[in-house]
Design a protein around this motif. Sequence first.
Motif, PDB file in Angstrom:
ATOM      1  N   ILE A   1      33.461  21.910  43.018  1.00 43.56           N
ATOM      2  CA  ILE A   1      35.037  21.389  43.800  1.00 43.56           C
ATOM      3  C   ILE A   1      35.543  22.590  44.795  1.00 43.56           C
ATOM      4  O   ILE A   1      36.132  23.655  44.490  1.00 43.56           O
ATOM      5  N   LEU A   2      36.171  21.977  45.557  1.00 41.61           N
ATOM      6  CA  LEU A   2      37.185  22.445  46.083  1.00 41.61           C
ATOM      7  C   LEU A   2      38.474  22.022  46.027  1.00 41.61           C
ATOM      8  O   LEU A   2      39.084  20.634  45.800  1.00 41.61           O
ATOM      9  N   VAL A   3      39.003  22.904  45.029  1.00 36.41           N
ATOM     10  CA  VAL A   3      40.538  22.405  44.659  1.00 36.41           C
ATOM     11  C   VAL A   3      42.063  23.080  45.938  1.00 36.41           C
ATOM     12  O   VAL A   3      41.915  24.284  45.909  1.00 36.41           O
ATOM     13  N   PHE A   4      42.278  21.766  46.721  1.00 43.36           N
ATOM     14  CA  PHE A   4      43.146  22.462  47.954  1.00 43.36           C
ATOM     15  C   PHE A   4      44.769  22.297  47.042  1.00 43.36           C
ATOM     16  O   PHE A   4      45.377  21.446  46.947  1.00 43.36           O
ATOM     17  N   HIS A   5      45.279  23.560  47.162  1.00 44.75           N
ATOM     18  CA  HIS A   5      46.805  23.752  46.243  1.00 44.75           C
ATOM     19  C   HIS A   5      47.801  23.090  47.105  1.00 44.75           C
ATOM     20  O   HIS A   5      47.672  24.253  48.218  1.00 44.75           O
ATOM     21  N   GLN A   6      48.652  22.213  48.128  1.00 43.03           N
ATOM     22  CA  GLN A   6      49.100  22.013  48.492  1.00 43.03           C
ATOM     23  C   GLN A   6      50.648  22.123  48.539  1.00 43.03           C
ATOM     24  O   GLN A   6      51.296  21.540  48.123  1.00 43.03           O
ATOM     25  N   PHE A   7      51.584  23.164  49.566  1.00 48.06           N
ATOM     26  CA  PHE A   7      52.373  23.069  49.835  1.00 48.06           C
ATOM     27  C   PHE A   7      53.190  23.919  48.839  1.00 48.06           C
ATOM     28  O   PHE A   7      54.512  23.461  48.326  1.00 48.06           O
ATOM     29  N   GLY A   8      52.314  24.492  47.827  1.00 46.34           N
ATOM     30  CA  GLY A   8      53.856  25.478  46.899  1.00 46.34           C
ATOM     31  C   GLY A   8      52.787  24.181  45.282  1.00 46.34           C
ATOM     32  O   GLY A   8      53.732  24.596  44.737  1.00 46.34           O
ATOM     33  N   PHE A   9      52.232  23.556  45.524  1.00 40.00           N
ATOM     34  CA  PHE A   9      52.028  22.127  44.157  1.00 40.00           C
ATOM     35  C   PHE A   9      51.018  22.606  43.746  1.00 40.00           C
ATOM     36  O   PHE A   9      49.786  21.902  44.520  1.00 40.00           O
ATOM     37  N   PRO A  10      50.844  23.266  42.414  1.00 38.41           N
ATOM     38  CA  PRO A  10      49.521  23.200  41.923  1.00 38.41           C
ATOM     39  C   PRO A  10      48.766  21.465  41.676  1.00 38.41           C
ATOM     40  O   PRO A  10      49.641  20.708  41.201  1.00 38.41           O
ATOM     41  N   GLN A  11      47.680  21.627  41.568  1.00 35.40           N
ATOM     42  CA  GLN A  11      46.540  20.246  41.546  1.00 35.40           C
ATOM     43  C   GLN A  11      47.148  21.021  39.925  1.00 35.40           C
ATOM     44  O   GLN A  11      47.088  21.800  39.135  1.00 35.40           O
ATOM     45  N   CYS A  12      46.611  19.625  38.844  1.00 39.18           N
ATOM     46  CA  CYS A  12      45.752  19.553  37.465  1.00 39.18           C
ATOM     47  C   CYS A  12      44.998  20.910  37.529  1.00 39.18           C
ATOM     48  O   CYS A  12      43.482  19.571  37.023  1.00 39.18           O
ATOM     49  N   ILE A  13      44.754  22.090  37.586  1.00 39.04           N
ATOM     50  CA  ILE A  13      43.637  22.877  38.086  1.00 39.04           C
ATOM     51  C   ILE A  13      42.684  22.605  36.185  1.00 39.04           C
ATOM     52  O   ILE A  13      42.218  22.595  35.964  1.00 39.04           O
ATOM     53  N   ASP A  14      43.902  22.369  34.682  1.00 37.64           N
ATOM     54  CA  ASP A  14      43.347  22.506  33.388  1.00 37.64           C
ATOM     55  C   ASP A  14      42.799  21.236  33.735  1.00 37.64           C
ATOM     56  O   ASP A  14      41.220  21.338  32.522  1.00 37.64           O
ATOM     57  N   ALA A  15      42.372  20.028  34.269  1.00 41.02           N
ATOM     58  CA  ALA A  15      41.548  18.709  34.074  1.00 41.02           C
ATOM     59  C   ALA A  15      40.147  19.024  35.062  1.00 41.02           C
ATOM     60  O   ALA A  15      39.570  18.875  34.676  1.00 41.02           O
ATOM     61  N   ILE A  16      41.004  19.946  36.468  1.00 35.66           N
ATOM     62  CA  ILE A  16      39.976  20.520  37.038  1.00 35.66           C
ATOM     63  C   ILE A  16      39.246  20.938  36.157  1.00 35.66           C
ATOM     64  O   ILE A  16      37.642  20.631  36.830  1.00 35.66           O
TER      65      ILE A  16
ATOM     66  N   TRP B   1      41.996  31.082  37.794  1.00 29.46           N
ATOM     67  CA  TRP B   1      41.857  29.420  37.292  1.00 29.46           C
ATOM     68  C   TRP B   1      40.336  30.543  38.590  1.00 29.46           C
ATOM     69  O   TRP B   1      40.500  30.371  39.270  1.00 29.46           O
ATOM     70  N   GLY B   2      39.785  29.197  37.818  1.00 30.68           N
ATOM     71  CA  GLY B   2      38.104  29.258  39.434  1.00 30.68           C
ATOM     72  C   GLY B   2      37.743  30.060  39.915  1.00 30.68           C
ATOM     73  O   GLY B   2      37.617  31.373  38.720  1.00 30.68           O
ATOM     74  N   ASP B   3      36.647  30.328  40.327  1.00 32.82           N
ATOM     75  CA  ASP B   3      35.832  31.630  40.364  1.00 32.82           C
ATOM     76  C   ASP B   3      35.546  31.944  42.125  1.00 32.82           C
ATOM     77  O   ASP B   3      35.343  33.277  41.971  1.00 32.82           O
ATOM     78  N   LEU B   4      36.602  31.231  43.080  1.00 34.08           N
ATOM     79  CA  LEU B   4      36.447  32.113  44.442  1.00 34.08           C
ATOM     80  C   LEU B   4      38.674  31.044  44.943  1.00 34.08           C
ATOM     81  O   LEU B   4      38.250  30.487  44.466  1.00 34.08           O
TER      82      LEU B   4
ATOM     83  N   THR C   1      50.170  28.001  48.909  1.00 34.01           N
ATOM     84  CA  THR C   1      50.356  28.491  47.577  1.00 34.01           C
ATOM     85  C   THR C   1      50.163  29.971  47.021  1.00 34.01           C
ATOM     86  O   THR C   1      49.380  30.193  45.907  1.00 34.01           O
ATOM     87  N   LEU C   2      50.462  31.024  47.765  1.00 31.34           N
ATOM     88  CA  LEU C   2      49.889  32.287  47.864  1.00 31.34           C
ATOM     89  C   LEU C   2      50.912  32.795  46.368  1.00 31.34           C
ATOM     90  O   LEU C   2      50.065  33.474  45.755  1.00 31.34           O
ATOM     91  N   PHE C   3      52.246  32.522  46.085  1.00 33.43           N
ATOM     92  CA  PHE C   3      52.166  32.666  44.787  1.00 33.43           C
ATOM     93  C   PHE C   3      53.133  31.691  43.757  1.00 33.43           C
ATOM     94  O   PHE C   3      53.866  32.079  42.994  1.00 33.43           O
ATOM     95  N   THR C   4      52.376  30.928  43.592  1.00 33.77           N
ATOM     96  CA  THR C   4      52.265  29.601  43.032  1.00 33.77           C
ATOM     97  C   THR C   4      51.689  30.097  41.449  1.00 33.77           C
ATOM     98  O   THR C   4      50.413  30.536  41.474  1.00 33.77           O
ATOM     99  N   LYS C   5      52.428  29.534  40.289  1.00 40.82           N
ATOM    100  CA  LYS C   5      51.656  30.057  38.733  1.00 40.82           C
ATOM    101  C   LYS C   5      51.767  27.862  38.454  1.00 40.82           C
ATOM    102  O   LYS C   5      52.480  27.348  38.776  1.00 40.82           O
ATOM    103  N   ALA C   6      50.653  27.789  37.708  1.00 35.25           N
ATOM    104  CA  ALA C   6      50.902  26.606  36.942  1.00 35.25           C
ATOM    105  C   ALA C   6      51.018  27.499  35.631  1.00 35.25           C
ATOM    106  O   ALA C   6      50.192  28.075  35.017  1.00 35.25           O
ATOM    107  N   GLY C   7      52.104  27.121  35.137  1.00 34.43           N
ATOM    108  CA  GLY C   7      52.533  27.723  33.600  1.00 34.43           C
ATOM    109  C   GLY C   7      52.727  29.625  33.832  1.00 34.43           C
ATOM    110  O   GLY C   7      53.942  29.365  35.293  1.00 34.43           O
ATOM    111  N   GLU C   8      52.319  29.957  33.069  1.00 36.32           N
ATOM    112  CA  GLU C   8      52.100  32.010  33.085  1.00 36.32           C
ATOM    113  C   GLU C   8      51.151  32.472  33.896  1.00 36.32           C
ATOM    114  O   GLU C   8      51.169  33.863  34.642  1.00 36.32           O
TER     115      GLU C   8
END
Length: 161
Positions: A85-100, A131-134, A118-125
């Motif tokens: 699955i390709l998760v596209f995080h757009q314009f600094g806003f992360p997707q719901c990565i936990d659910a994915i 996340w993810g494999d790549l 989203t070079l320096f974006t965090k989801a939580g801490e």
Amino acid sequence: MIDLYPTYRRTTSQSPFVSLLSRMWGRDVIPFFSCRSAMLTGLQAFGLSRLEEILVPPYLSHCVLSTVSRAVFPAMAPSTRTRAILVFHQFGFPQCIDAIEEIAKENRWLIINDCAHTLFTKAGERTLFDWGDLSVFSFAKIYPCGLGGGALTNREAIAER
């Protein structure tokens, strides 16, 4: 013929900028000339083929779709051939990565994070690279520079490929 997706060859010495990013993110940054070449090389390193599918969102740009389609078949609905699955995080806003991540683990799918915006974006801490494999990213979307992008992976065998 000119290769549209040139890769970077790892050497024993890295630039100070790449070394700084590697220390900051706690793993080796693999620099590429573009985020697209990092994505294509990463998909190939996982051994994915055109007979397998990767789930993609419906709003991807043509340049990303054309890159993905060189390695695997992009699809918007899962099937028995789905491997990633390709998760596209757009314009600094992360997707719901936990659910994915939960759905991907249930189905044994790889998670490819497109962190071009989203070079320096965090989801939580945690950074999105945790996340993810790549994870692939682009410097040119954030900074005007000659170095195009890079990849991070938690799997050493994939990094070597």
